[in-house]
Design a protein around this motif. Sequence first.
Motif, short mmCIF file in Angstrom:
data_model
loop_
_atom_site.label_atom_id
_atom_site.label_comp_id
_atom_site.label_asym_id
_atom_site.label_seq_id
_atom_site.Cartn_x
_atom_site.Cartn_y
_atom_site.Cartn_z
N GLY A 28 0.82 -1.21 0.00
CA GLY A 28 0.00 0.00 0.00
C GLY A 28 0.84 1.25 0.00
N LEU A 29 1.94 1.24 0.77
CA LEU A 29 2.83 2.40 0.81
C LEU A 29 3.46 2.65 -0.55
CD1 LEU A 29 4.15 4.57 2.58
CD2 LEU A 29 5.97 2.93 3.08
N VAL A 30 3.89 1.59 -1.22
CA VAL A 30 4.48 1.74 -2.55
C VAL A 30 3.45 2.30 -3.54
CG1 VAL A 30 5.44 0.48 -4.51
CG2 VAL A 30 6.20 -0.08 -2.19
N ALA A 31 2.22 1.77 -3.47
CA ALA A 31 1.18 2.24 -4.38
C ALA A 31 0.86 3.71 -4.14
CB ALA A 31 -0.07 1.38 -4.21
N ILE A 32 0.74 4.10 -2.86
CA ILE A 32 0.44 5.49 -2.54
C ILE A 32 1.58 6.40 -2.97
CG2 ILE A 32 0.11 7.10 -0.62
CD1 ILE A 32 -1.40 4.85 0.83
N LEU A 70 1.71 2.65 8.79
CA LEU A 70 0.37 3.22 8.74
C LEU A 70 0.42 4.75 8.72
CD1 LEU A 70 -1.55 0.89 11.22
CD2 LEU A 70 -2.11 1.23 8.80
N GLY A 71 1.26 5.34 9.58
CA GLY A 71 1.36 6.80 9.62
C GLY A 71 1.85 7.37 8.31
N ALA A 72 2.86 6.72 7.72
CA ALA A 72 3.37 7.19 6.43
C ALA A 72 2.29 7.11 5.35
CB ALA A 72 4.59 6.36 6.03
N CYS A 73 1.55 5.99 5.33
CA CYS A 73 0.47 5.84 4.35
C CYS A 73 -0.60 6.90 4.54
CB CYS A 73 -0.15 4.45 4.45
SG CYS A 73 0.90 3.10 3.86
N LEU A 74 -0.98 7.15 5.80
CA LEU A 74 -2.08 8.08 6.08
C LEU A 74 -1.75 9.50 5.64
CD1 LEU A 74 -4.84 8.66 7.34
CD2 LEU A 74 -3.72 8.85 9.56
N VAL A 75 -0.58 10.00 6.02
CA VAL A 75 -0.24 11.39 5.69
C VAL A 75 0.06 11.52 4.20
CG1 VAL A 75 1.38 13.27 6.13
CG2 VAL A 75 0.60 11.83 8.01
N ALA A 76 0.73 10.54 3.60
CA ALA A 76 0.99 10.61 2.15
C ALA A 76 -0.31 10.59 1.36
CB ALA A 76 1.90 9.45 1.73
N LEU A 77 -1.25 9.75 1.79
CA LEU A 77 -2.54 9.70 1.11
C LEU A 77 -3.31 11.01 1.30
CD1 LEU A 77 -4.60 8.05 -0.50
CD2 LEU A 77 -5.47 7.16 1.68
#
Length: 694
Positions: free
Chosen positions: A383-387, A650-657
Amino acid sequence: MSAQLSKVAEVSTAVPALRIGRDRTAPILVTGLIGLVTGLAVINMCQGTAGVGALQVWDAFTGNSSRTVTSIVFDSRAPRALAGVLVGFCLGAAGAGLQRVSRNVLVSPDTLAVSNGAYLAVVVTTITGLSLPFIASTAVGLAGGLAAAALVLALAGRQASPVRLVLAGSALAMGLGSVIYALLQFYPKQAQGLYQWGQGSISQDGFPGLGQTLPLALIGLIGLIALAHRLDVLALGDDAARAVGVPVASTRVLVVAMACLLAAVSVTLAGPIGFVGLGAPAVVRFLARTSSLLVKARLGIPVAGLVGAVLVLGSDVVLRAVLPADTAVTVPTGTVTSLVGGAALIAVALTRRNTLRSTTSPERLRIVSRRGFTAVIAVLVAGLVAITVAAVLLGDATLLGGDVINWVQSRAPSGITFILDTRVPRVLAALLAGAALALAGTLVQAATRNPLAEPGVLGISGGASLGAVVLVTTVPAAGGWALSGAAFAGATAAAALVFGLTAKSGFAENRLVLVGIGTSTITGALVGLVITLTDPANAAKALTWLSGSTYGRTLPDALPVAIMLTLGAAFAIAVHSSIDLIALDPDTPRLLGVRLTRQRLALLVVGALLSAVAVAAAGTIVFVGLVAPHAARALVGRRHLRVIPTAVLLGACLVALADLIGRWVIAPSQLGAGITTSLVGAPYFLYLLLRSRT
């Protein structure tokens, strides 16, 4: 039941005129307050940029002054002073009514999110271009305030503790504030001037607004006084009130409606002026030690209104006396009342023992196997890579993968190069800031054994924001390292205040959160003051940065947070066993030889450092440190060797998204990541309270 009936009989019949005759203090107090309000109003009318003093004001009222002086007094100064009286009276009376009906000294139009609900309703009306008279605007504000109060009361539960109401109201107020801020950014032309008005300004353009809202204020006040006897009986408990025929449910609804009407009048006239509704009833409770009649709602509510008028007018008088006249005009009165109110909330948190009771129940978490943990990490990494890929490719201009490859190989056209040179650092800053905030929240929650603790709620992010805003407005050309240093200084000061005041109680859950909310209120007021007093160009830059925007970030700006995240993650992994023990209970770590105080202090310091560099890199982003650790524990259990990497991802995904949504969905306009995360985090915070409701 017989004991309750006897108490009710005592309330209804044993405090009659005979006791009133004996209590001579109450008339003296009321007369003194009226005189104080009058004196402050006179002083307020003598303050301003024009050289109009007391004699000129008197001449204007007696009809012996020039047209210029008369215009100054009756078009500006007298309406301002009367607005201060009316707004303060409305807020004080509303706060007294809400506290009496809820039997909760922490309830006020602010802590129930009534003010922000009314503010949002007025902002929506303004940006849609509807031109409404003051009465209609007040009706719109009333609807917003009632909706917010109803939601908070429903989330807190029927037997809500004082702290639960404050937590629910504060979280909802933050969420509504994010919506308001987003609207102000979306519609800058339509919302011009709403930011300063939103800080609470009693400046008026003549008497029309006062004349239209005064009848509504009288309706609210008369309604509360008419319900005074019911409020006195309700103070003995619901069962006792029902025993003598008091309709408990309808009484509560009517009192909340009248209080919301008064709050809506205040917001319509002056914007949301903070914490007067909390402070005025507190002063009345103190005065009740000298006059027992103030315990009765029929006298206590109007006296709270007078005290509220003293607080608002006194704040405005002090503000205009301390600052130069041309500067004081631009500073909202609500800034001063918020500073006082934040300090009052901290004082209440430190003095009331019932704030130490828990508001949350232990989380029910399933045990996750190693295979399950590996699967969670794999999904999050994917998910992080996709975001990340989407964040690099999407924005105001959509790119292709080949463009990125050419850019990496320095073969891209100048236009593509420019886009990626500005976009990639933004994406990197969002990823690193989200990861740092998630790790900070994990460490703070473990150190305090408080599932509601996170840098934003505890005031650490607010302190970092204050330090960074001061630097941004005074040294606009400051670089990433200087910004990180300023944010670190502010975060350190806020953390020292919050943790220092709560260390004696062992960082008790609710006391820590309340002190943090009070600190956030103070830092927020100071940030508003700095922005108001600075150059408009610097103010616009600060406002953009405060929304959690990564706009204008460069690779050097992301370096401090990358270094601190690496060091913080290594430290957390190294002491993960101690963190597990500290998060368990206060006794087990000591029995096993863990130096509890030193270890907790180390975790809090690292959390503050991570928060500071995250704020410097991406502005103010709240709730990430709350949401990510909770979600991580729900996914992989309580062992921090698993929680830490899960929360960081999760934090990285949330803020990047959130940053991607803000840049892409409404392009070419942009919405700060901090606003988006607030819109997600505030409901999650309320969900945690709802889940633990008893």
